[in-house]
Design a protein around this motif. Structure first.
Motif, PDB file in Angstrom:
ATOM      1  N   PRO A 550       0.833  -1.202   0.000  1.00  0.00           N
ATOM      2  CA  PRO A 550       0.000   0.000   0.000  1.00  0.00           C
ATOM      3  C   PRO A 550       0.871   1.256   0.000  1.00  0.00           C
ATOM      4  O   PRO A 550       1.829   1.371   0.774  1.00  0.00           O
ATOM      5  CB  PRO A 550      -0.802  -0.118   1.296  1.00  0.00           C
ATOM      6  CG  PRO A 550      -0.783  -1.579   1.631  1.00  0.00           C
ATOM      7  CD  PRO A 550       0.542  -2.084   1.142  1.00  0.00           C
ATOM      8  N   ASP A 551       0.522   2.193  -0.871  1.00  0.00           N
ATOM      9  CA  ASP A 551       1.269   3.445  -0.930  1.00  0.00           C
ATOM     10  C   ASP A 551       0.646   4.472   0.001  1.00  0.00           C
ATOM     11  O   ASP A 551      -0.294   4.178   0.754  1.00  0.00           O
ATOM     12  CB  ASP A 551       1.323   3.969  -2.364  1.00  0.00           C
ATOM     13  CG  ASP A 551      -0.067   4.177  -2.959  1.00  0.00           C
ATOM     14  OD1 ASP A 551      -1.066   4.042  -2.221  1.00  0.00           O
ATOM     15  OD2 ASP A 551      -0.162   4.473  -4.170  1.00  0.00           O
ATOM     16  N   ASP A 552       1.160   5.688  -0.032  1.00  0.00           N
ATOM     17  CA  ASP A 552       0.707   6.741   0.880  1.00  0.00           C
ATOM     18  C   ASP A 552      -0.765   7.075   0.654  1.00  0.00           C
ATOM     19  O   ASP A 552      -1.528   7.248   1.608  1.00  0.00           O
ATOM     20  CB  ASP A 552       1.581   7.981   0.668  1.00  0.00           C
ATOM     21  CG  ASP A 552       1.224   9.102   1.625  1.00  0.00           C
ATOM     22  OD1 ASP A 552       1.076   8.840   2.831  1.00  0.00           O
ATOM     23  OD2 ASP A 552       1.072  10.247   1.149  1.00  0.00           O
ATOM     24  N   LYS A 553      -1.187   7.131  -0.634  1.00  0.00           N
ATOM     25  CA  LYS A 553      -2.571   7.487  -0.929  1.00  0.00           C
ATOM     26  C   LYS A 553      -3.532   6.416  -0.441  1.00  0.00           C
ATOM     27  O   LYS A 553      -4.601   6.719   0.123  1.00  0.00           O
ATOM     28  CB  LYS A 553      -2.733   7.686  -2.435  1.00  0.00           C
ATOM     29  CG  LYS A 553      -4.114   8.131  -2.850  1.00  0.00           C
ATOM     30  CD  LYS A 553      -4.207   8.331  -4.352  1.00  0.00           C
ATOM     31  CE  LYS A 553      -5.609   8.759  -4.765  1.00  0.00           C
ATOM     32  NZ  LYS A 553      -5.728   8.946  -6.240  1.00  0.00           N
ATOM     33  N   CYS A 554      -3.181   5.144  -0.655  1.00  0.00           N
ATOM     34  CA  CYS A 554      -4.033   4.043  -0.210  1.00  0.00           C
ATOM     35  C   CYS A 554      -4.150   4.025   1.318  1.00  0.00           C
ATOM     36  O   CYS A 554      -5.239   3.840   1.877  1.00  0.00           O
ATOM     37  CB  CYS A 554      -3.473   2.723  -0.723  1.00  0.00           C
ATOM     38  SG  CYS A 554      -4.444   1.272  -0.274  1.00  0.00           S
ATOM     39  N   THR A 555      -3.030   4.226   2.002  1.00  0.00           N
ATOM     40  CA  THR A 555      -3.040   4.255   3.468  1.00  0.00           C
ATOM     41  C   THR A 555      -3.875   5.418   3.985  1.00  0.00           C
ATOM     42  O   THR A 555      -4.618   5.286   4.968  1.00  0.00           O
ATOM     43  CB  THR A 555      -1.605   4.353   4.000  1.00  0.00           C
ATOM     44  OG1 THR A 555      -0.824   3.285   3.466  1.00  0.00           O
ATOM     45  CG2 THR A 555      -1.581   4.292   5.523  1.00  0.00           C
ATOM     46  N   ALA A 556      -3.774   6.570   3.324  1.00  0.00           N
ATOM     47  CA  ALA A 556      -4.568   7.726   3.734  1.00  0.00           C
ATOM     48  C   ALA A 556      -6.060   7.433   3.606  1.00  0.00           C
ATOM     49  O   ALA A 556      -6.865   7.851   4.458  1.00  0.00           O
ATOM     50  CB  ALA A 556      -4.200   8.930   2.872  1.00  0.00           C
ATOM     51  N   SER A 557      -6.454   6.689   2.547  1.00  0.00           N
ATOM     52  CA  SER A 557      -7.871   6.320   2.385  1.00  0.00           C
ATOM     53  C   SER A 557      -8.330   5.414   3.523  1.00  0.00           C
ATOM     54  O   SER A 557      -9.461   5.545   4.019  1.00  0.00           O
ATOM     55  CB  SER A 557      -8.079   5.622   1.046  1.00  0.00           C
ATOM     56  OG  SER A 557      -7.772   6.483  -0.034  1.00  0.00           O
ATOM     57  N   MET A 558      -7.455   4.508   3.952  1.00  0.00           N
ATOM     58  CA  MET A 558      -7.810   3.603   5.046  1.00  0.00           C
ATOM     59  C   MET A 558      -7.930   4.373   6.367  1.00  0.00           C
ATOM     60  O   MET A 558      -8.861   4.148   7.152  1.00  0.00           O
ATOM     61  CB  MET A 558      -6.738   2.509   5.152  1.00  0.00           C
ATOM     62  CG  MET A 558      -7.091   1.389   6.129  1.00  0.00           C
ATOM     63  SD  MET A 558      -8.572   0.466   5.662  1.00  0.00           S
ATOM     64  CE  MET A 558      -9.644   0.812   7.047  1.00  0.00           C
ATOM     65  N   ILE A 559      -7.014   5.294   6.631  1.00  0.00           N
ATOM     66  CA  ILE A 559      -7.079   6.107   7.853  1.00  0.00           C
ATOM     67  C   ILE A 559      -8.336   6.974   7.836  1.00  0.00           C
ATOM     68  O   ILE A 559      -9.005   7.156   8.863  1.00  0.00           O
ATOM     69  CB  ILE A 559      -5.823   6.983   7.989  1.00  0.00           C
ATOM     70  CG1 ILE A 559      -4.564   6.102   8.055  1.00  0.00           C
ATOM     71  CG2 ILE A 559      -5.901   7.863   9.232  1.00  0.00           C
ATOM     72  CD1 ILE A 559      -4.525   5.131   9.202  1.00  0.00           C
ATOM     73  N   ALA A 560      -8.689   7.513   6.639  1.00  0.00           N
ATOM     74  CA  ALA A 560      -9.902   8.326   6.526  1.00  0.00           C
ATOM     75  C   ALA A 560     -11.148   7.492   6.803  1.00  0.00           C
ATOM     76  O   ALA A 560     -12.144   8.005   7.341  1.00  0.00           O
ATOM     77  CB  ALA A 560      -9.981   8.938   5.133  1.00  0.00           C
ATOM     78  N   ALA A 561     -11.128   6.189   6.437  1.00  0.00           N
ATOM     79  CA  ALA A 561     -12.259   5.314   6.745  1.00  0.00           C
ATOM     80  C   ALA A 561     -12.418   5.140   8.250  1.00  0.00           C
ATOM     81  O   ALA A 561     -13.547   5.138   8.775  1.00  0.00           O
ATOM     82  CB  ALA A 561     -12.053   3.956   6.073  1.00  0.00           C
ATOM     83  N   TYR A 562     -11.289   4.998   8.975  1.00  0.00           N
ATOM     84  CA  TYR A 562     -11.362   4.904  10.434  1.00  0.00           C
ATOM     85  C   TYR A 562     -11.807   6.228  11.035  1.00  0.00           C
ATOM     86  O   TYR A 562     -12.504   6.258  12.062  1.00  0.00           O
ATOM     87  CB  TYR A 562      -9.995   4.508  11.005  1.00  0.00           C
ATOM     88  CG  TYR A 562      -9.688   3.022  10.877  1.00  0.00           C
ATOM     89  CD1 TYR A 562     -10.611   2.063  11.281  1.00  0.00           C
ATOM     90  CD2 TYR A 562      -8.465   2.590  10.379  1.00  0.00           C
ATOM     91  CE1 TYR A 562     -10.326   0.709  11.169  1.00  0.00           C
ATOM     92  CE2 TYR A 562      -8.170   1.233  10.262  1.00  0.00           C
ATOM     93  CZ  TYR A 562      -9.108   0.303  10.652  1.00  0.00           C
ATOM     94  OH  TYR A 562      -8.839  -1.042  10.550  1.00  0.00           O
ATOM     95  N   GLU A 563     -11.422   7.347  10.415  1.00  0.00           N
ATOM     96  CA  GLU A 563     -11.807   8.669  10.928  1.00  0.00           C
ATOM     97  C   GLU A 563     -13.326   8.839  10.910  1.00  0.00           C
ATOM     98  O   GLU A 563     -13.899   9.480  11.802  1.00  0.00           O
ATOM     99  CB  GLU A 563     -11.158   9.778  10.097  1.00  0.00           C
ATOM    100  CG  GLU A 563     -11.479  11.178  10.604  1.00  0.00           C
ATOM    101  CD  GLU A 563     -11.010  12.264   9.663  1.00  0.00           C
ATOM    102  OE1 GLU A 563     -11.199  13.456   9.974  1.00  0.00           O
ATOM    103  OE2 GLU A 563     -10.460  11.926   8.590  1.00  0.00           O
ATOM    104  N   LYS A 564     -14.005   8.259   9.912  1.00  0.00           N
ATOM    105  CA  LYS A 564     -15.457   8.377   9.808  1.00  0.00           C
ATOM    106  C   LYS A 564     -16.151   7.857  11.069  1.00  0.00           C
ATOM    107  O   LYS A 564     -17.178   8.385  11.494  1.00  0.00           O
ATOM    108  CB  LYS A 564     -15.953   7.586   8.592  1.00  0.00           C
ATOM    109  CG  LYS A 564     -15.725   8.262   7.257  1.00  0.00           C
ATOM    110  CD  LYS A 564     -16.789   9.318   7.006  1.00  0.00           C
ATOM    111  CE  LYS A 564     -16.639   9.896   5.611  1.00  0.00           C
ATOM    112  NZ  LYS A 564     -17.682  10.927   5.357  1.00  0.00           N
ATOM    113  N   LYS A 565     -15.581   6.792  11.672  1.00  0.00           N
ATOM    114  CA  LYS A 565     -16.157   6.193  12.879  1.00  0.00           C
ATOM    115  C   LYS A 565     -15.351   6.545  14.129  1.00  0.00           C
ATOM    116  O   LYS A 565     -15.602   5.998  15.211  1.00  0.00           O
ATOM    117  CB  LYS A 565     -16.219   4.668  12.724  1.00  0.00           C
ATOM    118  CG  LYS A 565     -17.116   4.194  11.575  1.00  0.00           C
ATOM    119  CD  LYS A 565     -18.575   4.582  11.818  1.00  0.00           C
ATOM    120  CE  LYS A 565     -19.461   4.051  10.721  1.00  0.00           C
ATOM    121  NZ  LYS A 565     -20.894   4.412  10.943  1.00  0.00           N
ATOM    122  N   ASN A 566     -14.370   7.441  13.965  1.00  0.00           N
ATOM    123  CA  ASN A 566     -13.532   7.902  15.079  1.00  0.00           C
ATOM    124  C   ASN A 566     -12.822   6.734  15.771  1.00  0.00           C
ATOM    125  O   ASN A 566     -12.701   6.685  17.001  1.00  0.00           O
ATOM    126  CB  ASN A 566     -14.385   8.676  16.098  1.00  0.00           C
ATOM    127  CG  ASN A 566     -13.542   9.611  16.940  1.00  0.00           C
ATOM    128  OD1 ASN A 566     -12.452  10.031  16.533  1.00  0.00           O
ATOM    129  ND2 ASN A 566     -14.015   9.934  18.146  1.00  0.00           N
TER     130      ASN A 566
END
Length: 709
Positions: A550-566
């Motif tokens: 996973p590159d930086d963009k893919c990892t950022a998408s995964m972190i953003a998914a966790y951010e949605k549910k805090n």
């Protein structure tokens, strides 16, 4: 080849006599027959009141187009040479039929089309029979005074002979003109023209000399070709081969030449005669012959007029002008001096296009009204296309309006340009209207048109309409490109439409495109936008499982998914696990974390991440500035909040509706109500309308502030 070899075999006088006869046949100065005689009305034994009949064909042909394939019996060997011969035969017969039809219409003005077609069919079949037997050209040379056959009357045969000679004459002249074109571009002729130009010969004199040198070169070549032909004939005579054919050719004065040289094509066996399956009474044949004669009026392509004297000075002034100058007087003076034709205008515009694009646009638009340009719809289309490529939508639409006012309706080519132009400009309404017009005109869109329309739907956040076009492409066996699939996938992902994203991925796999890091990353983003971090993590783990990192963009998408549910603990655990495997977060991942920590009002931790972003040396994205402004506003750090707000106002054209609402909500949460109202005005000036929730929030805040007063 030395002449001594030939002279030893024959006398010079005999050689000269043969050459003269061959040149007379090659040049083909046959006398064109007089108009059809009145006795042509008795061309058949059946009289003019009945359809023309042939004893071999007792039933009259009802339509020429129905019987035109009767001579299409093909030899067993289908070689390229036979195709070339058939092409020459079709050329001869097409010209022959067109002239004979005119003569039949003159001779039988009261006959209907069916009767004329029947007569024409019988005449053509009789001529084809003579050609198949190899005696038709001999008949043209010998039998004009012979008694008529049992099929046709003497007048009818005479008309056939006259028309055939007329056609052969035209074909010979056309062949010589084509041959002349090649010698005009011969290296020796070019060299002499260059030398003449160096010594000061220009204009009409140079043109005349060029034709003279080309003609001399052609005659010289033909002379040596004739000598070579005589040499071959002498060899054949010595060996006793083809003696009868050579003698007969000398007596007839006819030499078998390639059909391209203008003699009647010869064919062994049945002739494949067809005229593209069309009825010969169709007006298309008139247009074809008109084009043939128009093409025969010139020997070489038209060239621009030579420019000299005062006209040359005016031309230089035009080329050196600026876009702001008034070009009308200069162009009027240039027209008066040169009296230009279309080729002269094209030459001038080409020079302008190379030197000054903006000036070219101005002049090209001015000359659309010039009569000497002979403006057609393509001139408007090319100018619209040029403006579209420069992203100048207003000027392109102005030319389109001018084209309509001058009576030119957009054709398929113009409408295709409009589809690409509006799609590129993000004008979905214009692109959609042009696309529908294109289909209503009967045009089946190609790959480029489909790509433009799908991108227009994607840019307008309507991927479902783009997907329907993609299905239409597939139904027509047009394979969409990977870029189209990815554009649709990305659009569904940004909207959080998981089902749409999955459909596109499945379609890509069915089309032969295997899942890649990019496509899997977009699925992670789609599930994150939809608020489903578990499915996002499942796709993220699948990326690692199949061997991708996973590159930086893919990892950022995964972190953003966790951010949605805090789910901060899961996000941190994932980052620690990735760092053990050698992953180093980049700007995209840090940007998501800064936004998350800012919402949690963990300002010091967020500032540490900002320092790491600065160490990377990359330009921070706009989204990071939005997060920083929101964070400092909520934390009531007025100075830093206003600094971040100033950066965003400078880039207001790049902000989206969501960005504006995030900024306004952050300012209101921090008590910066006046700044929030000001940013709302900026948002509306950019064409955005505040959401109903934000409007209620602003109204409530306004009433609250008045109550405190």
């Amino acid at each position: 080849m030395s002449l001594r070899y030939l002279v030893s075999r024959q006398s010079v006088s005999k050689i000269t006599a043969r050459l003269r006869s061959q040149y007379a046949a090659a040049y083909g100065f046959a006398t064109i027959a007089d108009p059809i005689p009145s006795s042509f009305r008795s061309a058949t034994h059946h009289g003019a009141s009945k359809p023309l009949k042939n004893p071999r064909y007792p039933i009259p042909m009802r339509s020429f187009s129905r019987g035109i394939h009767s001579a299409q019996v093909v030899d067993s060997v289908d070689s390229e040479e036979e195709e070339e011969e058939d092409g020459g035969i079709n050329d001869f017969l097409s010209r022959f039929v067109w002239i004979i039809r005119q003569k039949l219409n003159v001779a039988y003005p009261g006959c209907d089309k069916e009767t004329v077609d029947g007569m024409l069919m019988v005449i053509v079949q009789r001529v084809v029979e003579e050609m198949e037997q190899g005696g038709f050209e001999q008949m043209l040379g010998e039998r004009q005074g012979a008694a008529p056959s049992q099929d046709f009357s003497e007048d009818l045969w005479r008309t056939v002979w006259e028309v055939s000679n007329m056609v052969l004459d035209d074909m010979r002249k056309e062949a010589r003109k084509e041959k002349m074109k090649g010698f005009l571009h011969a290296e020796e002729v070019k060299e002499m023209c260059r030398f003449a130009g160096e010594v000061g010969i220009r204009g009409d004199m140079l043109r005349e000399l060029r034709f003279k040198w080309a003609r001399e070169k052609m005659e010289e070549t033909e002379f040596y070709e004739s000598l070579e032909l005589l040499r071959e004939q002498e060899k054949a005579q010595e060996k006793g081969e083809e003696e009868g054919e050579v003698v007969q050719a000398e007596e007839d004065g006819v030499t078998e030449v390639n059909p391209k040289d203008g003699s009647l094509p010869k064919r062994r066996g049945k002739i494949r005669y067809k005229i593209y399956g069309l009825d010969l009474s169709d007006p298309k044949w008139v247009e074809v012959v008109d084009r043939i004669h128009e093409a025969g009026e010139v020997i070489c392509p038209q060239e621009p007029k030579p420019i000299s004297g005062k006209c040359k000075l005016v031309t230089e002034r035009i080329l050196q002008s600026n876009e702001a100058d008034d070009m009308s007087p200069l162009l009027a003076e240039w027209v008066e001096l040169l009296q230009p034709s279309r080729i002269d205008w094209d030459n001038l515009l080409d020079q302008l296009k190379e030197q000054n694009t903006r000036l070219y646009f101005k002049v090209a638009e001015l000359v659309l009204d010039e009569k000497s340009l002979q403006t057609n719809i393509r001139d408007y289309s090319m100018l619209i296309d040029a403006y579209a490529k420069e992203n100048n939508l207003e000027d392109a639409e102005r030319i389109l309006k001018k084209m309509n006012e001058n009576g030119f309706e957009p054709d398929i080519f113009t409408t295709t340009i409009l589809v690409h132009m509006y799609s590129k400009a993000g004008n979905l309404e214009g692109a959609d209207q042009a696309f529908k017009t294109l289909k209503s005109q009967g045009f089946r869109p190609d790959m480029k048109v489909y790509n433009s329309m799908i991108k227009a739907y994607v840019n307008a956040n309507q991927p479902k309409l783009g997907e329907s076009l993609m299905r239409e492409m597939e139904s027509r066996d047009i394979k969409p490109s990977k870029q189209i699939y990815m554009a649709l996938l990305q659009s569904f992902a940004q909207l959080g439409d998981v089902k749409g994203a999955e459909r596109i991925v499945n379609t890509m796999i069915m089309a032969g495109f295997q899942p890649t890091l990019e496509s899997c990353s977009v699925l992670v983003e789609a599930y994150g936008k939809a608020g489903d971090p578990d499915q996002a993590r499942h796709n993220f783990d699948y990326i690692i499982k199949v061997g991708h990192k996973p590159d930086d963009k893919c990892t950022a998408s995964m972190i953003a998914a966790y951010e949605k549910k805090n789910l901060l603990d899961k996000a941190l655990d994932l980052l620690l696990q990735l760092e053990k495997d050698g992953f180093e977060p980049g700007v995209a991942t840090y940007t998501v974390l800064v936004d998350w920590l800012g919402k949690l009002e963990l300002v010091s931790e967020a500032e540490q991440l900002l320092d790491k972003i600065a160490e990377l040396g990359e330009a921070p994205p706009l989204q990071l500035h939005v997060s920083i402004c929101d964070m400092y506003a909520r934390a009531r750090f007025e100075k830093k909040a206003l600094q971040a707000l100033g950066v965003l106002e400078a880039k207001k054209e790049q902000l989206s509706l969501d960005d504006f609402e995030t900024i306004i909500k952050g300012l209101m949460a921090g008590g910066f109500f006046q700044d929030a109202q000001r940013i709302r005005g900026v948002m509306e000036a950019q064409g955005f309308v505040a959401s109903q929730q934000l409007q209620l929030h602003l109204v409530a805040k306004s009433l609250t502030s008045r109550g405190h007063q």
